[in-house]
Scaffold this motif. Sequence first.
Motif, mmCIF file in Angstrom:
data_model
loop_
_atom_site.group_PDB
_atom_site.id
_atom_site.type_symbol
_atom_site.label_atom_id
_atom_site.label_comp_id
_atom_site.label_asym_id
_atom_site.label_seq_id
_atom_site.Cartn_x
_atom_site.Cartn_y
_atom_site.Cartn_z
ATOM 1 N N SER A 124 46.344 37.856 59.486
ATOM 2 C CA SER A 124 46.447 39.310 59.318
ATOM 3 C C SER A 124 47.516 39.562 58.249
ATOM 4 C CB SER A 124 46.803 39.986 60.644
ATOM 5 O OG SER A 124 48.092 39.576 61.056
ATOM 6 N N SER A 173 42.686 45.739 52.770
ATOM 7 C CA SER A 173 43.370 45.497 51.500
ATOM 8 C C SER A 173 43.410 44.019 51.148
ATOM 9 C CB SER A 173 44.784 46.084 51.509
ATOM 10 O OG SER A 173 45.254 46.327 52.799
ATOM 11 N N SER A 195 45.908 42.021 67.060
ATOM 12 C CA SER A 195 45.679 43.123 68.005
ATOM 13 C C SER A 195 44.319 43.798 67.838
ATOM 14 C CB SER A 195 46.794 44.167 67.872
ATOM 15 O OG SER A 195 46.857 44.650 66.541
ATOM 16 N N ARG A 207 50.320 38.395 64.353
ATOM 17 C CA ARG A 207 51.741 38.460 64.721
ATOM 18 C C ARG A 207 52.023 37.893 66.106
ATOM 19 N NH1 ARG A 207 54.424 43.740 62.252
ATOM 20 N NH2 ARG A 207 53.298 44.762 63.920
HETATM 21 C C1 LIG Z 1 46.969 51.166 54.228
HETATM 22 C C2 LIG Z 1 47.030 49.975 55.144
HETATM 23 C C3 LIG Z 1 46.299 48.855 54.822
HETATM 24 C C4 LIG Z 1 46.329 47.746 55.667
HETATM 25 N N1 LIG Z 1 45.580 46.658 55.353
HETATM 26 C C5 LIG Z 1 45.548 45.620 56.191
HETATM 27 C C6 LIG Z 1 44.717 44.479 55.930
HETATM 28 O O1 LIG Z 1 44.013 44.406 54.926
HETATM 29 N N2 LIG Z 1 44.733 43.466 56.830
HETATM 30 C C7 LIG Z 1 45.502 43.480 57.968
HETATM 31 O O2 LIG Z 1 45.454 42.512 58.730
HETATM 32 N N3 LIG Z 1 46.291 44.530 58.219
HETATM 33 C C8 LIG Z 1 46.341 45.582 57.364
HETATM 34 N N4 LIG Z 1 47.165 46.629 57.642
HETATM 35 C C9 LIG Z 1 48.082 46.517 58.798
HETATM 36 C C10 LIG Z 1 47.383 46.850 60.117
HETATM 37 O O3 LIG Z 1 47.405 48.236 60.339
HETATM 38 C C11 LIG Z 1 48.072 46.148 61.299
HETATM 39 O O4 LIG Z 1 49.429 46.495 61.298
HETATM 40 C C12 LIG Z 1 47.973 44.632 61.260
HETATM 41 O O5 LIG Z 1 46.631 44.247 61.080
HETATM 42 C C13 LIG Z 1 48.476 44.078 62.572
HETATM 43 O O6 LIG Z 1 48.508 42.681 62.507
HETATM 44 P P1 LIG Z 1 48.469 41.840 63.851
HETATM 45 O O7 LIG Z 1 47.254 42.183 64.614
HETATM 46 O O8 LIG Z 1 48.662 40.423 63.449
HETATM 47 O O9 LIG Z 1 49.814 42.285 64.566
HETATM 48 P P2 LIG Z 1 50.056 43.235 65.896
HETATM 49 O O10 LIG Z 1 49.314 44.489 65.728
HETATM 50 O O11 LIG Z 1 51.510 43.263 66.041
HETATM 51 O O12 LIG Z 1 49.367 42.399 67.027
HETATM 52 C C14 LIG Z 1 49.862 41.185 67.526
HETATM 53 C C15 LIG Z 1 49.048 40.835 68.755
HETATM 54 O O13 LIG Z 1 49.417 39.557 69.221
HETATM 55 C C16 LIG Z 1 49.400 39.573 70.623
HETATM 56 N N5 LIG Z 1 50.306 38.510 71.072
HETATM 57 C C17 LIG Z 1 51.679 38.482 71.008
HETATM 58 N N6 LIG Z 1 52.139 37.300 71.463
HETATM 59 C C18 LIG Z 1 51.043 36.559 71.814
HETATM 60 C C19 LIG Z 1 50.878 35.256 72.352
HETATM 61 N N7 LIG Z 1 51.930 34.445 72.588
HETATM 62 N N8 LIG Z 1 49.627 34.832 72.627
HETATM 63 C C20 LIG Z 1 48.538 35.629 72.374
HETATM 64 N N9 LIG Z 1 48.650 36.876 71.872
HETATM 65 C C21 LIG Z 1 49.895 37.328 71.586
HETATM 66 C C22 LIG Z 1 49.876 40.961 71.019
HETATM 67 O O14 LIG Z 1 49.391 41.302 72.305
HETATM 68 C C23 LIG Z 1 49.237 41.821 69.912
HETATM 69 O O15 LIG Z 1 47.991 42.329 70.330
HETATM 70 C C24 LIG Z 1 47.146 47.748 56.831
HETATM 71 C C25 LIG Z 1 47.880 48.895 57.127
HETATM 72 C C26 LIG Z 1 47.831 49.990 56.301
HETATM 73 C C27 LIG Z 1 48.635 51.209 56.661
#
Ligand SMILES: Cc1cc2nc3c(=O)[nH]c(=O)nc-3n(C[C@H](O)[C@H](O)[C@H](O)COP(=O)(O)OP(=O)(O)OC[C@H]3O[C@@H](n4cnc5c(N)ncnc54)[C@H](O)[C@@H]3O)c2cc1C
Length: 294
Positions: free
Chosen positions: A211, A230, A245, A186
Motif C-alpha cells: 500500500s 495513484s 485495511s 501498515r
Molecule cells: C489522494 C489520495 C490518494 C491515495 N492513493 C493511494 C494509493 O494509490 N494506494 C494506497 O495504497 N493508498 C493510497 N492512499 C492512502 C489510502 O487512503 C490509505 O491511507 C492507505 O491505503 C492505507 O494503507 P494500509 O491499508 O496499509 O494502512 P491502514 O489503513 O493503516 O491499515 C492497516 C491495517 O493493518 C491491520 N493490522 C495492523 N496490525 C496487524 C497485524 N499484526 N496483523 C494483521 N493485520 C494488522 C489493521 O487492522 C489495519 O486494518 C491515497 C490517499 C489519498 C488521500
Amino acid sequence: MKAFVIAENEGAARELCAGARTVADSVVLCVVGAPAITGVADVCVHIDVPAGNIADDAYLSVKSAFDAQGADCIIAENALRPLSLVGRLTAALGTAAIAGATEINGTQASTMYFGGNGVRTANAEAIPAFIVGSGVFDGSAATGTDTVEELAFQAPANAVIKQGEEALPKADINLAAADAIVACGRGFSDEADLQLARDLAAKLGAEVGCSRPLAEGVDWFPKEAYIGVSGAVVSPKTYVACGISGQMQHMVGCNGSEVVIAVNKDKNAPIFKQCDYGFVGDLKEALPALTAAL
Ligand SMILES: Cc1cc2nc3c(=O)[nH]c(=O)nc-3n(C[C@H](O)[C@H](O)[C@H](O)COP(=O)(O)OP(=O)(O)OC[C@H]3O[C@@H](n4cnc5c(N)ncnc54)[C@H](O)[C@@H]3O)c2cc1C
C-alpha cells in the motif's frame, strides 16, 4: 479506422496494440527512444533520440509520423515519455487526450474520479486520444509484422539540452505482468517482518507489492511497488492483501484481481467486505501458517 499507438515498454505495446486492433482495422506503433518493437502492429515507426536530446522533444517527428500514416485515433501507454509525447501531439492536432481510460467504447472512455469513488464517461474530441494503463485490454492477442520504419528525430526550435544523466535505481518489480501479488500494508510494524510476505510470495510465485504508506510514508518499497489510484493498477489471478485495511484508494488498484485474499487482525476492517477469502488474525502467525500449508 487506423489506430496510432505510442508505447515504449514491450508488454504495454503488446497489450495496447492488441486492444487497438479490436477497435481499428490497422495499427501503427510509434516507439521513441527505446528499441523498436515488432510483431504487435502492422508497422512500427521507430524514432531514435540522438545523444544530447530527450525523447519528449521528438514530438515533431511523432506528429509527422501521425500525419503520414493518416491515423484517426491515438492510444498511448501510461508511462512518462509516452504521456509527454501524447500531450504535445494532441495539442498540435487541436484535440485532447482522455487520461486514465479504464474502458474504451468507440469515441467514449470511462475514467475514475474522486480517488476512485466515481466513474464517469468522457467523450473524445475531434481525434479520439486515450491514455491507457495495464489491464484495460487484457485478454486480446497481439498480431503484427516485422516492418520497422525508421524516422529521423526532428529537434524543435527550443529543444531541451541534456547536460547529463543519472540512472535511477531500477526497481526489480513487474506488478503488471504478475499472476499473483502479495501486498503488504501498515499492518507490518517492523520492516524485518516483510520477509514473511516474501516467503509466502516465493511459494506462490508472486511479486511483492504494498500500500502507499509503505512506499511513501516509510520507504520500505520503491514507488513502483505500491498499488492504488495513484500507484499501479493490477489485475492478477491472486491478490493477497496482508495488513491492509481496504481503503478505496488502495482497492481501486486491485479490484480487477480474480481472487482477493485478505489477512487482517481486525475483523471489522473494510477489506473483509471486498475480498473472496478473509483470514482474521495476526499476520505474524497467519502468513507463516499459510506458507507452511502451501
Ligand atoms: C489522494 C489520495 C490518494 C491515495 N492513493 C493511494 C494509493 O494509490 N494506494 C494506497 O495504497 N493508498 C493510497 N492512499 C492512502 C489510502 O487512503 C490509505 O491511507 C492507505 O491505503 C492505507 O494503507 P494500509 O491499508 O496499509 O494502512 P491502514 O489503513 O493503516 O491499515 C492497516 C491495517 O493493518 C491491520 N493490522 C495492523 N496490525 C496487524 C497485524 N499484526 N496483523 C494483521 N493485520 C494488522 C489493521 O487492522 C489495519 O486494518 C491515497 C490517499 C489519498 C488521500
